[in-house]
Design an enzyme around this catalytic site. Structure first.
Site, mmCIF file in Angstrom:
data_model
loop_
_atom_site.group_PDB
_atom_site.id
_atom_site.type_symbol
_atom_site.label_atom_id
_atom_site.label_comp_id
_atom_site.label_asym_id
_atom_site.label_seq_id
_atom_site.Cartn_x
_atom_site.Cartn_y
_atom_site.Cartn_z
ATOM 1 N N ASP A 149 48.512 44.661 39.431
ATOM 2 C CA ASP A 149 47.968 43.319 38.899
ATOM 3 C C ASP A 149 46.329 43.582 38.732
ATOM 4 O O ASP A 149 45.668 44.183 39.716
ATOM 5 C CB ASP A 149 48.013 42.246 40.037
ATOM 6 C CG ASP A 149 47.611 40.961 39.770
ATOM 7 O OD1 ASP A 149 47.038 40.852 38.603
ATOM 8 O OD2 ASP A 149 47.784 40.084 40.410
ATOM 9 N N SER A 168 49.426 32.663 41.944
ATOM 10 C CA SER A 168 47.830 32.965 41.596
ATOM 11 C C SER A 168 46.959 31.739 41.993
ATOM 12 O O SER A 168 46.848 31.418 43.108
ATOM 13 C CB SER A 168 47.708 32.819 39.814
ATOM 14 O OG SER A 168 46.663 33.645 39.310
ATOM 15 N N HIS A 175 50.646 41.072 37.169
ATOM 16 C CA HIS A 175 50.343 39.537 37.488
ATOM 17 C C HIS A 175 51.399 38.705 37.428
ATOM 18 O O HIS A 175 51.390 37.591 38.164
ATOM 19 C CB HIS A 175 49.058 39.139 36.864
ATOM 20 C CG HIS A 175 48.351 37.747 37.541
ATOM 21 N ND1 HIS A 175 47.812 37.866 38.710
ATOM 22 C CD2 HIS A 175 48.173 36.544 36.943
ATOM 23 C CE1 HIS A 175 47.676 36.496 38.918
ATOM 24 N NE2 HIS A 175 47.648 35.914 37.787
#
Length: 250
Positions: free
Chosen positions: A200, A104, A230
């Protein structure tokens, strides 16, 4: 218990490191670069550390400034600072090539670190990477009231999956705006493996897919994971991450 790396401004970075051994003792060190507000005790970080250690791979996981057991206040953090933390860990705890594994926000930070020192980066594994997220994903979705709050109060709070909300400071937003990389060629020449969850909702696959066009590397793969969210922390997801790392270790 973690060890601590002191920085030049009096702060310290908490980290855990194991050295390589056996046939893979000299393979590139794996460095875990976590996401926003996550820490080195997260499930993927600890799983990959155990996996690497069992195979004789050197591995480092750490907490950014203002995260986990490192010093500093989260609200004072910026992308420049967090990318610099990766560089500090690399330069002071390793001597040879490294593979950065960025999740991320950590994907953006890892890319910034690789751009700053390409020769030390042997490869990148990016998991639901969020380059430019402050401007293109966060601010882009704000209401006029939130934008005014940033100007008037210097911070905007949003819910997170952690005990405390995300605190988006004016410094973070302005620094992120200046460090955007998706609108120009990204000068990273090492092999890159991108794993993206199709489900996600934090970093849509349409966002991370832009990296394919921007990266100058001739060795980029993009894997869209069916049913992946995610976190990408299912057993099958972890196997995909391990395979991606191994593909850079030949």
């Amino acid at each position: 218990m973690p060890d601590f790396l002191k920085t030049s401004d009096g702060h310290y970075i908490a980290y855990e490191k194991t050295d390589g051994h056996g046939a893979l003792a000299d393979a590139p060190t794996l460095i875990w670069c976590g996401g926003l507000k996550s820490d080195m005790e997260g499930g993927k970080a600890t799983h990959l550390h155990t996996w690497a250690q069992a195979r004789g791979r050197a591995f480092i996981r750490f907490d950014y400034f203002g995260h986990g057991q490192s010093s500093g206040d989260f609200i004072d953090g910026t992308m420049t600072r967090w990318a610099a933390d990766i560089g500090r860990v690399r330069d002071r705890l390793t001597t040879g090539p490294v593979i950065l594994i960025g999740s991320s926000m950590g994907g953006w930070a890892a890319l910034l670190t690789a751009i700053a020192n390409t020769p030390r980066t042997a490869g990148l594994v990016l998991i639901n990477p969020a380059p430019d997220f402050t401007e293109k994903l966060t601010v882009a979705g704000w209401s006029e009231a939130q934008i005014k709050a940033l100007e008037n109060d210097g911070v905007v709070y949003e819910p997170s999956g952690y005990d405390e909300p995300y605190a988006y400071s004016k410094a973070l937003i302005e620094d992120g705006r200046a460090r955007q990389i998706l609108d120009m060629p990204i000068p990273v020449t090492c092999p890159v493996r991108i794993l993206q969850g199709y489900e996600d909702t934090v970093v849509p696959w349409t966002h991370s897919k832009r990296l394919i066009d921007m990266l100058t590397s001739k060795d980029v793969t993009y894997t869209l994971v069916a049913g992946g969210d995610h976190s990408l922390s299912r057993e099958s997801d972890l196997r995909l991450i391990e395979t991606a790392i191994e593909s850079l270790s030949v």
